[in-house]
Design a protein around this motif. Sequence first.
Motif, mmCIF file in Angstrom:
data_model
loop_
_atom_site.group_PDB
_atom_site.id
_atom_site.type_symbol
_atom_site.label_atom_id
_atom_site.label_comp_id
_atom_site.label_asym_id
_atom_site.label_seq_id
_atom_site.Cartn_x
_atom_site.Cartn_y
_atom_site.Cartn_z
ATOM 1 N N VAL A 14 -32.876 4.413 17.659
ATOM 2 C CA VAL A 14 -31.784 4.439 16.675
ATOM 3 C C VAL A 14 -32.020 5.554 15.662
ATOM 4 C CG1 VAL A 14 -30.705 3.153 14.777
ATOM 5 C CG2 VAL A 14 -31.135 2.028 16.975
ATOM 6 N N GLU A 15 -33.250 5.700 15.200
ATOM 7 C CA GLU A 15 -33.559 6.765 14.240
ATOM 8 C C GLU A 15 -33.307 8.146 14.843
ATOM 9 O OE1 GLU A 15 -37.505 8.768 12.582
ATOM 10 O OE2 GLU A 15 -37.331 6.666 11.981
ATOM 11 N N LYS A 16 -33.718 8.349 16.089
ATOM 12 C CA LYS A 16 -33.502 9.643 16.743
ATOM 13 C C LYS A 16 -32.020 9.913 16.939
ATOM 14 C CE LYS A 16 -37.971 9.902 18.984
ATOM 15 N NZ LYS A 16 -38.745 9.697 20.205
ATOM 16 N N CYS A 17 -31.259 8.897 17.287
ATOM 17 C CA CYS A 17 -29.802 9.077 17.428
ATOM 18 C C CYS A 17 -29.193 9.510 16.105
ATOM 19 C CB CYS A 17 -29.144 7.775 17.893
ATOM 20 S SG CYS A 17 -29.389 7.381 19.629
ATOM 21 N N ARG A 18 -29.571 8.826 15.052
ATOM 22 C CA ARG A 18 -29.004 9.136 13.733
ATOM 23 C C ARG A 18 -29.413 10.528 13.259
ATOM 24 N NH1 ARG A 18 -29.735 3.000 11.373
ATOM 25 N NH2 ARG A 18 -27.781 2.226 12.249
ATOM 26 N N ARG A 19 -30.638 10.935 13.544
ATOM 27 C CA ARG A 19 -31.079 12.284 13.162
ATOM 28 C C ARG A 19 -30.271 13.357 13.884
ATOM 29 N NH1 ARG A 19 -36.913 11.136 13.528
ATOM 30 N NH2 ARG A 19 -36.760 12.121 15.536
ATOM 31 N N GLN A 20 -29.815 13.039 15.089
ATOM 32 C CA GLN A 20 -29.020 13.993 15.864
ATOM 33 C C GLN A 20 -27.521 13.787 15.638
ATOM 34 O OE1 GLN A 20 -30.324 13.892 19.954
ATOM 35 N NE2 GLN A 20 -32.458 14.030 19.356
ATOM 36 N N ARG A 21 -27.209 13.111 14.546
ATOM 37 C CA ARG A 21 -25.841 12.893 14.071
ATOM 38 C C ARG A 21 -24.989 12.026 14.980
ATOM 39 N NH1 ARG A 21 -25.123 18.799 11.449
ATOM 40 N NH2 ARG A 21 -26.569 18.415 9.762
ATOM 41 N N TRP A 22 -25.634 11.090 15.661
ATOM 42 C CA TRP A 22 -24.909 10.051 16.379
ATOM 43 C C TRP A 22 -24.696 8.917 15.393
ATOM 44 C CZ3 TRP A 22 -23.173 10.012 21.454
ATOM 45 C CH2 TRP A 22 -23.563 11.112 22.225
ATOM 46 N N TYR A 23 -23.579 8.248 15.492
ATOM 47 C CA TYR A 23 -23.246 7.143 14.613
ATOM 48 C C TYR A 23 -23.646 5.848 15.315
ATOM 49 C CZ TYR A 23 -20.422 4.240 11.504
ATOM 50 O OH TYR A 23 -20.003 3.300 10.600
ATOM 51 N N VAL A 24 -24.548 5.080 14.697
ATOM 52 C CA VAL A 24 -24.993 3.796 15.250
ATOM 53 C C VAL A 24 -24.869 2.759 14.143
ATOM 54 C CG1 VAL A 24 -26.872 2.509 16.316
ATOM 55 C CG2 VAL A 24 -26.668 4.964 16.745
ATOM 56 N N ARG A 25 -23.987 1.803 14.347
ATOM 57 C CA ARG A 25 -23.853 0.702 13.385
ATOM 58 C C ARG A 25 -24.806 -0.417 13.785
ATOM 59 N NH1 ARG A 25 -17.660 -0.738 13.864
ATOM 60 N NH2 ARG A 25 -18.506 -1.112 15.923
ATOM 61 N N ASP A 26 -25.281 -1.162 12.809
ATOM 62 C CA ASP A 26 -26.200 -2.264 13.099
ATOM 63 C C ASP A 26 -25.580 -3.263 14.069
ATOM 64 O OD1 ASP A 26 -28.164 -1.167 11.508
ATOM 65 O OD2 ASP A 26 -27.669 -2.392 9.759
ATOM 66 N N GLU A 27 -24.273 -3.493 13.946
ATOM 67 C CA GLU A 27 -23.616 -4.450 14.846
ATOM 68 C C GLU A 27 -23.455 -3.896 16.270
ATOM 69 O OE1 GLU A 27 -20.385 -2.663 12.135
ATOM 70 O OE2 GLU A 27 -22.342 -3.549 11.842
ATOM 71 N N ASP A 28 -23.741 -2.611 16.460
ATOM 72 C CA ASP A 28 -23.689 -2.008 17.798
ATOM 73 C C ASP A 28 -25.040 -2.092 18.510
ATOM 74 O OD1 ASP A 28 -21.001 -1.311 17.593
ATOM 75 O OD2 ASP A 28 -21.477 0.600 16.633
ATOM 76 N N ILE A 29 -26.000 -2.785 17.904
ATOM 77 C CA ILE A 29 -27.313 -2.997 18.507
ATOM 78 C C ILE A 29 -27.409 -4.482 18.826
ATOM 79 C CG2 ILE A 29 -29.801 -2.782 18.202
ATOM 80 C CD1 ILE A 29 -29.123 -0.757 15.900
ATOM 81 N N VAL A 30 -27.362 -4.807 20.112
ATOM 82 C CA VAL A 30 -27.374 -6.214 20.533
ATOM 83 C C VAL A 30 -28.417 -6.407 21.633
ATOM 84 C CG1 VAL A 30 -24.951 -6.611 19.918
ATOM 85 C CG2 VAL A 30 -25.524 -5.842 22.212
ATOM 86 N N GLN A 31 -28.764 -7.657 21.861
ATOM 87 C CA GLN A 31 -29.637 -7.980 22.980
ATOM 88 C C GLN A 31 -28.815 -8.650 24.065
ATOM 89 O OE1 GLN A 31 -32.949 -9.947 20.664
ATOM 90 N NE2 GLN A 31 -34.110 -8.905 22.263
ATOM 91 N N ASN A 32 -29.053 -8.239 25.320
ATOM 92 C CA ASN A 32 -28.334 -8.846 26.436
ATOM 93 C C ASN A 32 -29.050 -10.135 26.875
ATOM 94 O OD1 ASN A 32 -30.531 -8.035 28.036
ATOM 95 N ND2 ASN A 32 -29.447 -6.284 28.906
ATOM 96 N N GLU A 33 -28.564 -10.739 27.945
ATOM 97 C CA GLU A 33 -29.114 -12.003 28.435
ATOM 98 C C GLU A 33 -30.586 -11.899 28.847
ATOM 99 O OE1 GLU A 33 -26.255 -10.612 30.044
ATOM 100 O OE2 GLU A 33 -24.987 -11.592 28.564
ATOM 101 N N GLU A 34 -31.015 -10.715 29.250
ATOM 102 C CA GLU A 34 -32.404 -10.498 29.660
ATOM 103 C C GLU A 34 -33.318 -10.199 28.477
ATOM 104 O OE1 GLU A 34 -29.897 -8.535 31.335
ATOM 105 O OE2 GLU A 34 -29.697 -10.194 32.741
#
Length: 136
Positions: free
Chosen positions: A105-125
Amino acid sequence: MSHLSTFKNDALKNADREKLAKAFSEIEGMTLDYTIKSIQNTWIQDTVDGGLIYNGKKVPLGVKFNTDTENNTIAEIVGDSYGTGIDQEELTNRVSQIYQKNDIVEKCRRQRWYVRDEDIVQNEEGEYVIQAYRYA
């Protein structure tokens, strides 16, 4: 049975100490305290680079930073988890997973990607799924 154990995970190779402490803090009741330099219980005593506090109590677990043959720094969780309610191998894998999630997430944000906290989820696995956006 009580015994001194060491668990490591390649995901913690060259881990940043501040980010590692943040990963521990994301586990309910867990804190990595770099002022704690030794761990012990009735059966073991060891020197660490940081000790763990679980639900407000110092436990006989900690983190050591060692160097491998290729001069990489490896973070290892060491100690004796007997009677603590902590599965040491599971803790190592969980911390590694959280650390990698935060790093990505930090690397994405440094490269100007937008990542919202609600866009980080865990799947069934139990794997993290991260959605990142960038507008042209």
